[in-house]
Structure formats: C-alpha cells, structure tokens
Design an enzyme around this catalytic site. Structure first.
Site, PDB file in Angstrom:
ATOM      1  N   GLU A  99       0.823  -1.227   0.000  1.00 32.69           N
ATOM      2  CA  GLU A  99       0.000   0.000   0.000  1.00 32.69           C
ATOM      3  C   GLU A  99       0.847   1.263   0.000  1.00 32.69           C
ATOM      4  OE1 GLU A  99      -2.541   0.240   3.428  1.00 32.69           O
ATOM      5  OE2 GLU A  99      -3.498  -1.687   3.061  1.00 32.69           O
ATOM      6  N   ALA A 100       2.136   1.165  -0.258  1.00 33.23           N
ATOM      7  CA  ALA A 100       3.070   2.304  -0.134  1.00 33.23           C
ATOM      8  C   ALA A 100       3.273   2.724   1.313  1.00 33.23           C
ATOM      9  CB  ALA A 100       2.627   3.511  -0.964  1.00 33.23           C
TER      10      ALA A 100
END
Lengths: 338, 338
Positions: B304-305
């Site tokens: 998800e970064a």
C-alpha cells in the site's frame, strides 16, 4: 527534593511503577481487527501497544509530546578530547532557543515542545581523571533538575543532551559498568582527529584507573565519572517512570546516562525505547548490552535529542494507524477466515 | 501514448535524464556550514542533497508530496497462493478512499496526497504458470496508466501497490531476473500458511519453467510474469525520471516492479530511494542486489506504499534541518576551526 540521597534512588528502583497491562492487551486486540494482515505494520504495532501500556489507554495520544535537552560542561574538556571549544555548549543553547539548531527544526516537524535546560554552564564538572566529576550533592541536584523537567501534562518525553566533551563521559561510564576499556567505547564524537582520539582514550583509561575502587557502585560511577546533563537525563527518566510517561532515548550519551539505572534494576527502561542508533562508536554495542532495539539507523551522531525527535514521527504514524484505521467489519473487507 | 512499444522504453532507458549536479553541490556546501559537526545528521544530509539534485534547487521543498497506490488482480491467485480471497483487492481500494486503510492514515500524517489507481480489477492478468500474464499491448497500457498517474505538479512521489497474490508475481520476477528460484524469493506475503507457501513455490517454479525462453529479456519478463500494478509502478518511475521527480519506493513488490528497468540501465533508479526494507522474505536480498540502502527497517510488510509513506516523514525532518537551520555565522557559534 524527590531523591535526597542515593539510597532514595536505589529504593525507587527496587519497587518500580508498572504500565497498564489491560490497556496494552486492549490495544493488541485492536491491532488484530484493523484492515491489514495481523502483524503487517511491524514495529508500528508494537509502538502503539507500548504507548497504550504506559499512557494507560487503549488509544494513546501524542497531543503533548515534549523534548528535553539538558546541557552542561565538563572539566575533562580541558584535556583536548573534543573537536570544539567548550564555549560551544552555551552558544548552542542559545541556538536551540533561537530556532537555528537541528533539534529546533525537528521538534517543529514532529509537533513537539522543546525544553532546553542548561545546567550551570559556567561551572563545569571537575576533571574526572584526577578527582570525582561531582560530589554526591551536586549529582543529586542534577538528578533533581532532570526530575523536575518533565512537564506536568505530557504524553511522551524525548530526552537528549548538549555538552562539549560529553562522549568522553559517556564512554567512561560504559567502560566502568560494562568493561572493555577505552578501545571499546571511545569514538570520534563531534569529529575529533586521531590525536584527539588518542587523548580521549588516555583520559578514559586514566579515569578508570583513578576511580577503580568505586566501579562496582553504579550511582557512585554516575556521580564520579558522569556529567550534570547525564544525571539530569537519568532524573527525567525516573520522573517519567514515576508518572508512567513513555520515553524515547536519543543517542550514545543519552543511553549511557541511564546505564547506571539499568545496573540497579534490569527493567527500569521498560517505559523507554531507543529512538535511534547513532554513528558514534559504542552506541550499537551499548544498545545491544541493555537489549534495546533502536527504531532508526540513519547514521546520525549529533545528540541534542535529534534522533529521538525524528523517532517521534514514527510514533505519530503508528498512532494514526492504530487510532484511525477501520476494522474489517467497519470497512466491509473480507478477513482471512472468510 | 508515451511508450508505444517496448523499444520506446528501451530507448528512453538508454538516454536517461540526469539530475542537477549544481543544485546538489550547492546543497552539499550548505550542509557544511549549518550549526552541527559536518556529516552529523547522517542520512538526513544525504537525503536533502538528493532532493536538491532531482528538484534542481539548493533548498528543496515538499509542498506537494504524492503517494500513488496501484491496484490490480492476478490470475495466479486461483492457485491458492494468498491467505486472502481476490475480492479483497477491490474492497481495500474502497477502504483507501474511505480513509480506513493504513496508507490513508499515514498519508495524512505525512502531509501527502494519496492517489489510488485501480487497474481493471475485474480483469485479472492471466495465470502466468500456463501462459503470459499480459500480452504486449496490455503491458504497455498498464505502463501508460502509471506514467500518467504522476501529478502535474509534484515535489516527490511515493509508489506502492495492492493486489492479492502479487508477492507471487514479485517473487517470480526476481527469480527470473536474478536467479535463485522460488526458495530464494517466495515469502509468506500477507501471511500464507505452510501449504499455501508450498503452492506459491510450485507456481513460481512452474512459471519459470514455462517461460524459460524469455528469461533473458527484462521487458518480456515484466509482461509475461508481472502484473498490471507492477507495470504501472514502472511507468510512474519512468515518468518521474523524465520530469526529474524524486521517488520513494515501497516494499518487495514495488521494488520488484522496477527490477526489469534496472536490467535495462543500471542507473535508472538514481532518482529513487528505498523507503524501507520490509519483512517479506526476499526484499532485503533484492535491495542488496540493486544496491539500494533502505531508509527504514521496521518489520513492516503491508504494501500500500505504507513504508514509503512513513519515509516521507524522514524527508520532512531532513528538509526542516536543511532549510531551517542557522549557519555557524548566523548563530554566532564557534566552528571547529576557531
């Protein structure tokens, strides 16, 4: 006065206030139902649970994060152990207040209040290669200053220091209490050259020899071989334990400052985390000795609480997730058991 | 279309835009005169200079930090390689937008804008154990989506992904381009059990065997064994290089996504830093292979970064120091030469 004698400190360390196991368990349960695989936020999860334990609430907050930087001067500076002149301590204290120092800027970024506490800058400790750095009264005064520095309302304390020559004091504390001599613990500090490093090692060895009769007594070592800002850090960490405030330790000097307490009680640092491991020789070994796993490893070696202050940002990320994320049920996301 | 063929990508990688050496040198000179021992902020100094190089200014800014999360689905998920069902990809995309995901919360903490880019979630890539995941056109479409996702005005890009089963795709890319097989690169992803891990390894080995004729061609590997979100990350990294925007890479999948580019040109990632090293097996080895030194090591493994987004906080601390600190002259602090 909180600690009128060394025995008062010893008594406190025998009967330590503990964190809130119920709040920690509730926080751990919450982490299990947030929309992520269990454990996938790694240390951010552990940090949220640790904050819950010491703040005594399932959903911890950082509305009032404090950074305390204690500053003092050292008689041993006269032995040429630092790359900078002793007057820099006072100049940097002014720079902290003026907003020009690294810690001034990082504190702002981290949303933390900066408390700078200069301690008798015009009265350096004695040169510990030839006598005790502080007598018992001076040591207890410095502990008290640190104890009182903890703000009345405080969700987190980050502690650090400023003091030309204080990596020499930190190294000698480590050598006295952990062994290994100057070779193991003396580093370049602010960037001393080879000759300065040789003088630093000689000062450490001389101090160990002169004080060999007290090396078995952690508090006598802290008074005789430490410094006022180191004693103040120990006092602040004791105050935080008393009031169950979680603490982030800064680098080599701040960690060495609490080593005498660890020697009194192995779990005295349960309310503390190491904000970072610094590039100063000895810090990694010291953290390993006292079993603290640092949050950051960025090659910093400035002191001023700068590494601990950067780590506050990690706590903010941890709590944003802990308090702000949706649960699987709330978000309508299929859990792994579905 | 920016890249109408694989050859267009190859041509771009042969003649890469470079950073601004003058701005980097000016930033490095500034670091030398700030009120701290030179080098004592460690990687915070290096990060400020790196941002200066790619933003082309002595004093870089993070007024517009962007986080791009690309999401897609994978045919190989049908082989039981993940602990979660494939519908979780779409559910999590909704959760990102709703603010309930970890990245939603960390983006807010980091002061960054979150861009979520789902790519044909109802059309998974083909199962790459028996055919190519994407044909050339599908691959170029995904690259283009990533290329266009870079916001028009942007001081920094953090890239990450969401896609059930995509650590299998990432592992197969690494095995195809770096060797070592499934044993070296397959980890537990979101937390697959022993049987799932065995299925994952089998899928990786089957894919390597089926595609053995293309393993020497990095872009053919990216199309045949990758995924749409991985291709989009590569496209975004190319766009950032084109426009000289510094990039923070997230974890194992995001790093594997740019590995084919590294195989085309060894310095393609000069404008990138690894935000963190994840707990996913293989990420540390992959970073070591492509010589990226991660900023954080927090045991995160969410994707998800999220790791890259936490690292944005370090950049903020670095720039606060770089831009806000006083020089020795300004603060009236004695430098070491005095």
């Amino acid at each position: 006065m909180q600690f009128a004698s060394l025995d008062d400190i010893r008594a406190f360390c025998r009967d330590l206030p503990e964190g809130d196991a119920g709040a920690a368990a509730a926080a751990a349960r919450r982490q299990q139902i947030l929309t992520k695989p269990p454990g996938s936020l790694g240390r951010l999860e552990e940090l949220a649970i640790w904050l819950a334990r010491w703040q005594g609430r399932e959903r911890p907050r950082l509305d009032r994060a404090a950074i305390a930087v204690f500053a003092a001067n050292h008689g041993v500076a006269a032995r040429g152990v630092s790359a900078y002149p002793a007057e820099v301590t006072a100049q940097m204290v002014a720079n902290f207040a003026g907003g020009g120092a690294a810690i001034s800027q990082i504190a702002k970024t981290a949303g933390a209040e900066l408390y700078v506490v200069p301690i008798e800058l015009d009265r350096p400790t004695h040169d510990f290669t030839v006598r005790c750095a502080m007598d018992q009264e001076e040591f207890l005064d410095a502990i008290e200053i640190g104890y009182r520095a903890l703000p009345e309302r405080c969700d987190l304390l980050a502690v650090g220091e400023m003091g030309i020559a204080n990596t020499t004091a930190a190294a000698v504390l480590c050598a006295a209490l952990l062994g290994g001599g100057a070779v193991r613990w003396a580093g370049r500090g602010t960037g001393v050259d080879d000759e300065g490093l040789a003088r630093k090692r000689a000062a450490i060895e001389a101090a160990l020899e002169f004080h060999r009769s007290i090396l078995g007594d952690p508090l006598a070592v802290a008074a005789g071989l430490g410094g006022r800002e180191l004693a103040a850090i120990a006092g602040a960490v004791l105050a935080a334990r008393q009031r169950r405030v979680p603490v982030l330790l800064d680098g080599f000097v701040a960690t060495a400052a609490v080593l005498p307490l660890v020697r009194l009680h192995g779990s005295i640092l349960d309310h503390c985390r190491a904000g970072h491991v610094s590039a100063e020789a000895g810090h990694r070994a010291l953290l390993s000795e006292i079993q603290l796993d640092p949050l950051l490893d960025l090659g910093m070696r400035l002191g001023e609480a700068s590494g601990a202050a950067v780590a506050i940002l990690l706590l903010r990320a941890a709590l944003a997730c802990h308090n702000g994320m949706a649960t699987f049920t709330e978000a309508g996301v299929s859990d792994r058991d579905n």
